[in-house]
Enzyme design. Sequence first.
Site, PDB file in Angstrom:
ATOM      1  N   HIS A  96      17.337  57.159  -6.718  1.00 29.31           N
ATOM      2  CA  HIS A  96      17.627  56.489  -5.450  1.00 29.31           C
ATOM      3  C   HIS A  96      16.896  55.150  -5.431  1.00 29.31           C
ATOM      4  CE1 HIS A  96      18.289  55.691  -1.240  1.00 29.31           C
ATOM      5  NE2 HIS A  96      16.993  55.629  -1.021  1.00 29.31           N
ATOM      6  N   CYS A 210      23.639  53.667  -2.836  1.00 35.43           N
ATOM      7  CA  CYS A 210      22.352  53.015  -2.588  1.00 35.43           C
ATOM      8  C   CYS A 210      22.076  51.870  -3.549  1.00 35.43           C
ATOM      9  CB  CYS A 210      21.223  54.038  -2.639  1.00 35.43           C
ATOM     10  SG  CYS A 210      20.991  54.844  -4.253  1.00 35.43           S
TER      11      CYS A 210
END
Length: 337
Positions: A96, A210
């Site tokens: 992430h 993301c």
Amino acid sequence: MGAARHYQLLLLLAAAWGPCFSGALRSPQRRWPVPYRRFDYRPKTDPYCQARYTFCPTGSAIPVMKEEDVIEVYRLQAPVWEFKYGDLLGHLKIMHDAVGFKSSLTGKNYTMEWYELFQLGNCTFPHLRPGMDAPFWCNQGAACFFEGIDDAHWKENGTLVLVTTISGTMFNEMAKWVKYDNETGIYYETWTVQASPDKQSIVWFDSYECSKFILRTYQKLADLGAVFKKIQTNYTSIILFSGEPIYLGNETSIFGPLGNKTLAAAIRDFYYPFKPHQTVGEFFVDMLKIIDRVILNRQFYLFYNLEYWFLPMKFPYLKIIYEEVPLPIASKTSFGV
């Protein structure tokens, strides 16, 4: 509808590591990759969509910085669900991404990221609700900005490194762009879809998640004149491999009163094994169904831009890559530090 749906994605990953549809017409001269669709406004979410972990619980408005401020910009990266599973997904390079800021005038730190409102499983696979013909999607994503940087979270199993320094003016211009980007780019897209593992392969669909938000943010800062350090930056992509996709239609044309009932049933049947699992037995039975459909029969139904596509799957079917995407080069136009 939270952690249980995380396993849906892991199901498909496991299946990939372990009759072609012909009822639709191929679209001539289609543009590849299919452009990600932007919208005029963000719709309200349906109460049916519930997050196990609240989206952006400490979020705040992006502050207006003083023009003379000098702001450090940090690259932040950690394994997905690191807060729950530690470095487990880090071993698979499922990461992430976020970006951090530090004001020299106030000493305050900030974190900015873009992620799913209702967790990754809900963005990747739909719900099949009783009484509803069409699959029901909880697939919005959005930007989150909050004060503070959790050093331990990013450093322990990931990355926290300075990448550039910007002025307060540049930060404020970036903030205006973030507002536009967040209000028009609404839906999370998990998959990149391409023709082969070759670097020059045709890309049919680009993901929208993301890391793509962070890459767009870096590019915006570069356009404003930010000069980035010479460091290597890698990002995760989850790639499906297929032949040329076949356009099927939208929810109304497939599942509406005049829709294609055979195609509608095929799509619902495809998504059924990706439902949340209550027992270990169900998990393994559905994994066998996924292997049969995606690998043995080479079928995948993709939902992208609120439309359905059929993917004639190809070896190696699915792959997680963690490859370098260089930091951008500054524009000659500068809102200098």
